[in-house]
Scaffold this motif. Structure first.
Motif, PDB file in Angstrom:
ATOM      1  N   ARG A 636       0.835  -1.208   0.000  1.00  0.00           N
ATOM      2  CA  ARG A 636       0.000   0.000   0.000  1.00  0.00           C
ATOM      3  C   ARG A 636       0.867   1.254   0.000  1.00  0.00           C
ATOM      4  NH1 ARG A 636      -5.358   0.912   2.796  1.00  0.00           N
ATOM      5  NH2 ARG A 636      -5.450   3.038   3.549  1.00  0.00           N
ATOM      6  N   SER A 637       1.946   1.228   0.768  1.00  0.00           N
ATOM      7  CA  SER A 637       2.840   2.379   0.838  1.00  0.00           C
ATOM      8  C   SER A 637       3.534   2.631  -0.498  1.00  0.00           C
ATOM      9  CB  SER A 637       3.872   2.173   1.946  1.00  0.00           C
ATOM     10  OG  SER A 637       3.243   2.126   3.205  1.00  0.00           O
ATOM     11  N   LEU A 638       3.884   1.555  -1.206  1.00  0.00           N
ATOM     12  CA  LEU A 638       4.510   1.713  -2.516  1.00  0.00           C
ATOM     13  C   LEU A 638       3.544   2.335  -3.517  1.00  0.00           C
ATOM     14  CD1 LEU A 638       6.551  -1.603  -2.692  1.00  0.00           C
ATOM     15  CD2 LEU A 638       7.495   0.715  -2.754  1.00  0.00           C
ATOM     16  N   PHE A 639       2.292   1.913  -3.480  1.00  0.00           N
ATOM     17  CA  PHE A 639       1.274   2.564  -4.317  1.00  0.00           C
ATOM     18  C   PHE A 639       1.229   4.058  -4.016  1.00  0.00           C
ATOM     19  CE2 PHE A 639      -1.479  -1.393  -5.138  1.00  0.00           C
ATOM     20  CZ  PHE A 639      -1.166  -1.405  -6.480  1.00  0.00           C
ATOM     21  N   ALA A 640       1.185   4.378  -2.732  1.00  0.00           N
ATOM     22  CA  ALA A 640       1.086   5.777  -2.321  1.00  0.00           C
ATOM     23  C   ALA A 640       2.313   6.570  -2.746  1.00  0.00           C
ATOM     24  CB  ALA A 640       0.905   5.866  -0.808  1.00  0.00           C
ATOM     25  N   ALA A 641       3.469   5.899  -2.837  1.00  0.00           N
ATOM     26  CA  ALA A 641       4.705   6.571  -3.245  1.00  0.00           C
ATOM     27  C   ALA A 641       4.775   6.781  -4.752  1.00  0.00           C
ATOM     28  CB  ALA A 641       5.910   5.760  -2.777  1.00  0.00           C
ATOM     29  N   GLY A 642       3.811   6.221  -5.501  1.00  0.00           N
ATOM     30  CA  GLY A 642       3.759   6.456  -6.937  1.00  0.00           C
ATOM     31  C   GLY A 642       4.037   5.263  -7.809  1.00  0.00           C
ATOM     32  N   VAL A 643       4.168   4.063  -7.227  1.00  0.00           N
ATOM     33  CA  VAL A 643       4.502   2.867  -8.006  1.00  0.00           C
ATOM     34  C   VAL A 643       3.218   2.203  -8.508  1.00  0.00           C
ATOM     35  CG1 VAL A 643       5.640   0.621  -7.956  1.00  0.00           C
ATOM     36  CG2 VAL A 643       6.580   2.533  -6.623  1.00  0.00           C
ATOM     37  N   PRO A 644       3.065   1.979  -9.824  1.00  0.00           N
ATOM     38  CA  PRO A 644       1.831   1.387 -10.342  1.00  0.00           C
ATOM     39  C   PRO A 644       1.793  -0.133 -10.324  1.00  0.00           C
ATOM     40  CG  PRO A 644       3.222   2.073 -12.159  1.00  0.00           C
ATOM     41  CD  PRO A 644       3.928   2.488 -10.901  1.00  0.00           C
ATOM     42  N   SER A 645       2.973  -0.793 -10.262  1.00  0.00           N
ATOM     43  CA  SER A 645       3.025  -2.259 -10.301  1.00  0.00           C
ATOM     44  C   SER A 645       4.063  -2.754  -9.308  1.00  0.00           C
ATOM     45  CB  SER A 645       3.401  -2.758 -11.703  1.00  0.00           C
ATOM     46  OG  SER A 645       2.562  -2.215 -12.692  1.00  0.00           O
ATOM     47  N   MET A 646       3.723  -3.817  -8.602  1.00  0.00           N
ATOM     48  CA  MET A 646       4.698  -4.380  -7.668  1.00  0.00           C
ATOM     49  C   MET A 646       4.482  -5.878  -7.520  1.00  0.00           C
ATOM     50  SD  MET A 646       3.005  -2.654  -4.324  1.00  0.00           S
ATOM     51  CE  MET A 646       2.676  -1.225  -5.363  1.00  0.00           C
ATOM     52  N   VAL A 647       5.575  -6.582  -7.288  1.00  0.00           N
ATOM     53  CA  VAL A 647       5.526  -8.010  -6.985  1.00  0.00           C
ATOM     54  C   VAL A 647       5.949  -8.158  -5.531  1.00  0.00           C
ATOM     55  CG1 VAL A 647       6.480 -10.287  -7.484  1.00  0.00           C
ATOM     56  CG2 VAL A 647       6.026  -8.691  -9.361  1.00  0.00           C
ATOM     57  N   VAL A 648       5.065  -8.754  -4.717  1.00  0.00           N
ATOM     58  CA  VAL A 648       5.311  -8.891  -3.280  1.00  0.00           C
ATOM     59  C   VAL A 648       4.968 -10.311  -2.855  1.00  0.00           C
ATOM     60  CG1 VAL A 648       4.885  -6.445  -2.784  1.00  0.00           C
ATOM     61  CG2 VAL A 648       2.983  -8.067  -2.763  1.00  0.00           C
ATOM     62  N   SER A 649       5.317 -10.655  -1.614  1.00  0.00           N
ATOM     63  CA  SER A 649       5.124 -12.026  -1.139  1.00  0.00           C
ATOM     64  C   SER A 649       4.135 -12.090   0.018  1.00  0.00           C
ATOM     65  CB  SER A 649       6.460 -12.628  -0.701  1.00  0.00           C
ATOM     66  OG  SER A 649       6.972 -11.923   0.409  1.00  0.00           O
ATOM     67  N   LEU A 650       3.505 -13.265   0.163  1.00  0.00           N
ATOM     68  CA  LEU A 650       2.484 -13.465   1.179  1.00  0.00           C
ATOM     69  C   LEU A 650       2.968 -14.288   2.369  1.00  0.00           C
ATOM     70  CD1 LEU A 650      -0.587 -14.189  -1.136  1.00  0.00           C
ATOM     71  CD2 LEU A 650      -0.126 -12.101   0.151  1.00  0.00           C
ATOM     72  N   TRP A 651       4.171 -14.850   2.287  1.00  0.00           N
ATOM     73  CA  TRP A 651       4.734 -15.578   3.417  1.00  0.00           C
ATOM     74  C   TRP A 651       6.251 -15.626   3.298  1.00  0.00           C
ATOM     75  CZ3 TRP A 651       1.301 -18.543   0.215  1.00  0.00           C
ATOM     76  CH2 TRP A 651       1.924 -19.385  -0.698  1.00  0.00           C
ATOM     77  N   ALA A 652       6.899 -16.199   4.327  1.00  0.00           N
ATOM     78  CA  ALA A 652       8.355 -16.320   4.327  1.00  0.00           C
ATOM     79  C   ALA A 652       8.775 -17.276   3.219  1.00  0.00           C
ATOM     80  CB  ALA A 652       8.834 -16.833   5.692  1.00  0.00           C
ATOM     81  N   VAL A 653       9.517 -16.756   2.248  1.00  0.00           N
ATOM     82  CA  VAL A 653       9.813 -17.496   1.026  1.00  0.00           C
ATOM     83  C   VAL A 653      11.189 -18.151   1.130  1.00  0.00           C
ATOM     84  CG1 VAL A 653       9.825 -17.326  -1.486  1.00  0.00           C
ATOM     85  CG2 VAL A 653       8.575 -15.649  -0.132  1.00  0.00           C
ATOM     86  N   PRO A 654      11.312 -19.436   0.740  1.00  0.00           N
ATOM     87  CA  PRO A 654      12.627 -20.083   0.730  1.00  0.00           C
ATOM     88  C   PRO A 654      13.598 -19.359  -0.203  1.00  0.00           C
ATOM     89  CG  PRO A 654      10.873 -21.712   0.543  1.00  0.00           C
ATOM     90  CD  PRO A 654      10.228 -20.367   0.384  1.00  0.00           C
ATOM     91  N   ASP A 655      14.850 -19.317   0.188  1.00  0.00           N
ATOM     92  CA  ASP A 655      15.871 -18.528  -0.491  1.00  0.00           C
ATOM     93  C   ASP A 655      16.152 -19.013  -1.917  1.00  0.00           C
ATOM     94  OD1 ASP A 655      17.704 -16.563  -0.717  1.00  0.00           O
ATOM     95  OD2 ASP A 655      19.208 -17.439   0.606  1.00  0.00           O
ATOM     96  N   VAL A 656      16.429 -20.315  -2.075  1.00  0.00           N
ATOM     97  CA  VAL A 656      16.876 -20.846  -3.374  1.00  0.00           C
ATOM     98  C   VAL A 656      15.781 -20.786  -4.438  1.00  0.00           C
ATOM     99  CG1 VAL A 656      17.759 -22.888  -4.578  1.00  0.00           C
ATOM    100  CG2 VAL A 656      18.638 -22.288  -2.304  1.00  0.00           C
ATOM    101  N   PRO A 657      14.563 -21.341  -4.203  1.00  0.00           N
ATOM    102  CA  PRO A 657      13.536 -21.266  -5.246  1.00  0.00           C
ATOM    103  C   PRO A 657      13.115 -19.837  -5.578  1.00  0.00           C
ATOM    104  CG  PRO A 657      12.638 -22.208  -3.225  1.00  0.00           C
ATOM    105  CD  PRO A 657      14.112 -22.158  -3.056  1.00  0.00           C
ATOM    106  N   THR A 658      13.219 -18.929  -4.611  1.00  0.00           N
ATOM    107  CA  THR A 658      12.907 -17.535  -4.903  1.00  0.00           C
ATOM    108  C   THR A 658      13.860 -16.989  -5.965  1.00  0.00           C
ATOM    109  OG1 THR A 658      11.988 -17.068  -2.732  1.00  0.00           O
ATOM    110  CG2 THR A 658      12.822 -15.196  -3.952  1.00  0.00           C
TER     111      THR A 658
END
Length: 706
Positions: A636-658
């Protein structure tokens, strides 16, 4: 020393306002030390209460009780002015009573409230403090089902009200609430209508909207849906006008006034909207009962992301961008159809109707988590197709024998427990049955066509890409998926996309990690290094023709300076989730002598970025605190800062497959301008190497695809 104590206390309060709780605690502790040295009992007790409140805000109730007990020990002594001492003791007891209630320790809560009531009836306690204590004691009995005792206390409120209109209003709403919970709706309506008549006075106009909502909700219970619709429309119109900010709130000073408005919109107004959400839900219920499904969709859309839309509107206005009235306030069915057509996308909006919390008032103060959970009753689903067709489905949630939130939590837990190649034990299929099966025939058959989910409440935490049909096929295998907080936000975000001016890429990986304490008061420990994130950043930087910023060079100060210049921002580091406040969620960067290294959601919301895409290759970056105004956090803060598109995560993501997924994503972005399609293809490629949804399903694209 008196001046030193005042300065320390002021600094502590300032850090608390900024949600920097560890620093706030440090300065409160210093204030406490000075207060003891100068034997200032009042300041010592006040500071103990402030520290207790900090712990309560973080959900650390045992520590909070410990400090409240110390405060009570001080106010039990004889010192200073009796009125101030007893008033302070009463505040301590009321907070303690709330905490014991939240822990279901009713015997302790009862003892605390009895002590509080005895103090409240003292001749030195002001009438309002007395009234609030009586009301809270009454609500305690009401929740226990001891209605006669609650009635006696609420009637005491009427007795002491005399010429105080606010106390009289409080008593009328409390009596209406009491009869409503006993399903005596005619009697509840009688008191609620008296409250509306009283709230029409100028000095009580702030409460008119919530009082009308009480009346409308009661009409719904009485199956008088036309009357409910009329009253509830008035209620939400009044509520919306009270908290609306406009371009007139901006002046020639620009950024300084905007910063103050930003803080107001992001910190205070969403909590006010939380109290109003019941009114919007009740209006949807009244409209659906009359088969006015499209009108209900307009209300569902109007209810969501209102403070967020105001914030985006103000920021666009500050940058000189004209904003249409429809985007700033609400949008009609025709405008929703236009948005679906322009994006060639299918829009899916969910609305969870809950059992209402009476009175439309946050019970325990706006800055402490409310333990009361609302029962999920119905799920409303609208599908808006690119050709303008609108489908509506209604699902009875009482049949699932669980709350939607619990089902979502179970599905997330099942993902995190999966071993490689093992399918879910059924939670993902249950969510598919609930959320997708009712509308399966309305979804596009072309897997490249965009499907934009607009969730509600706990559905913001759903990994839609990983939902499985009866045959075990993941939703991402059949559809190209995006999410958005609201349909009107899509319009505002597109306007932001049109003013993107950044150049080049900023790629950060595995900064020298800052120190972090999971719990307030604990000794901070350094976060673990992420060597694969460093390799990820190096490989992605090569693709984007830039140099990665690694290790000790990736300081918070250096990254903040470069972020406004970049067109693409990729941050491969730890993400920290603020479970209680949202705006305290943060991205971990290298610390320096001037800062702790954490770039918080609150700091992001005040920035002006020019990127078309931000990728947060970190844990929990798509989560935050769910309010009546949506999820408050990093995205939400990134939207407010002016960013129209973002890729974010919903849980703690394993390092290698990420790292695998991110490399696949950027490789596809080289030739595929469709960010959603690129993410889909990257996920499908990652599934072949890392089949478990834990390894690929956390990431979601929010906002614009192009």
């Amino acid at each position: 020393m008196l001046k030193e104590r005042q300065i320390l206390s002021s600094i502590a309060m300032d850090y608390e306002k900024k949600r920097q709780f560890a620093k706030s605690l440090d300065f409160y502790q210093q204030t406490l030390t000075v207060a003891k040295k100068i034997n200032d009992k009042q300041v010592e007790a006040e500071t103990l209460n402030s520290i207790a409140r900090l712990y309560a805000r973080r959900g650390q109730n045992e520590q909070s009780i410990e400090y409240l007990e110390r405060s009570l020990a001080i106010t039990k002594e004889e010192w200073g002015v009796r009125k101030q001492r007893l008033g302070l003791r009463l505040d301590t007891l009321n907070l303690m009573g709330f905490i014991y209630q939240s822990q279901a320790q009713n015997n302790k809560a009862l003892q605390v409230y009895e002590n509080a009531l005895a103090i409240a009836k003292s001749e030195v306690i002001d009438q309002l403090s007395q009234a609030m204590t009586i009301r809270e004691f009454g609500r305690f009995y009401q929740k226990k089902g001891e209605y006669n005792k609650a009635l006696g206390l609420y009637q005491q409120l009427l007795t002491i009200a005399k010429k105080d209109d606010y106390i009289k209003l409080l008593s009328l709403k409390s009596l209406g609430d009491l009869y409503e919970v006993q399903k005596n709706y005619p009697k509840a309506l009688e008191f609620y209508e008296q409250a509306v008549a009283l709230a029409k006075k100028d000095n009580l106009s702030l409460y008119l909207g919530s009082s009308l909502a009480d009346v409308g909700r009661t009409y719904n219970y009485l199956n008088q849906y036309t009357a409910a619709e009329q009253v509830l429309k008035k209620a939400i119109d009044i509520g919306g006008s009270q908290y609306k900010l406009t371009q007139e709130d901006l002046d020639e000073r620009g950024s300084s006034i905007l910063r103050n408005l930003t803080n107001s919109v992001e910190q205070f107004i969403p909590l006010l909207y939380e109290t109003e959400k019941n009114g919007y839900q009740e209006l949807q219920r009244a409209l659906i009962a009359q088969n006015k499904t499209k009108a209900a969709l307009e209300i569902s859309e109007k209810s969501r992301a209102r403070a967020f839309a105001q914030l985006l509107t103000l920021k666009l206005a500050a940058s000189g961008k004209a904003v249409s009235h429809e985007s700033a306030e609400t949008i009609t069915i025709e405008q929703m159809q236009r948005i679906a057509k322009e994006r060639k996308a299918t829009l899916i909006q969910y609305s969870i109707l809950k059992k209402p919390i009476q009175n439309g008032i946050l019970e325990y103060g706006m800055d402490i988590p409310n333990p009361q959970a609302q029962e999920d009753l119905e799920l409303l689903i609208w599908v808006i197709k690119p050709n303008g067709e609108i489908a509506f489905r209604q699902v009875d949630l009482k049949s699932i024998n669980n709350s939607v939130g619990a089902l979502v939590k179970n599905s997330r837990n099942s993902i995190l427990r999966m071993t490689v190649g093992k399918k879910s034990a059924g939670a993902l299929k249950k969510l598919h049955q609930l959320l997708i099966d009712p509308i399966a025939n309305d979804l596009p058959t072309d897997s490249n066509a965009h499907v934009i989910f607009i969730p509600d409440d706990s559905l913001f935490l759903v990994p839609f890409v990983a939902l499985q049909d009866a045959q075990g096929k993941y939703l991402i295998e059949k559809h190209t998926i995006l999410t958005a907080p609201a349909i009107r936000v899509l319009d505002l975000v597109r306007q932001q996309r049109q003013k993107v001016a950044g150049k080049g890429a900023l790629v950060v990986g595995n900064p020298t990690m800052p120190y972090y304490a999971e719990q307030l008061g604990e000794t901070p420990q350094q976060l673990s290094a992420l060597p694969n994130a460093e390799l990820e950043a190096q490989a992605i930087a090569k693709l984007l023709n830039t140099q990665p910023i690694i290790g000790k060079e990736a300081t918070k100060a250096a990254i903040i300076q470069q972020m406004p210049k970049a067109r693409i921002i990729h941050l491969a580091t730890h993400g920290l989730l603020d479970h209680y406040e949202g705006l305290g969620s943060a991205i971990a960067l290298a610390p320096s002598a001037k800062d702790d290294g954490f770039l918080t959601a609150q700091e992001l919301v005040e920035m002006k970025l020019n990127a078309e895409l931000v990728v947060l290759s970190a844990c929990d970056t798509g989560r935050g605190v769910i309010t009546g105004d949506g999820v408050i956090g990093l995205s939400r803060s990134l939207f407010a800062a002016g960013v129209p598109s973002m890729v974010v995560s919903l849980w703690a993501v394993p390092d290698v497959p990420t790292s695998v997924l991110m490399m696949e994503y950027y490789q596809r972005l080289q030739t595929q301008p469709d960010k959603a399609q690129a993410l889909r293809q990257a996920m499908l490629a990652t599934i072949k190497k890392h089949p478990s949804p834990q390894d690929w399903a956390a990431f979601t694209l929010i906002g614009e695809a192009f």
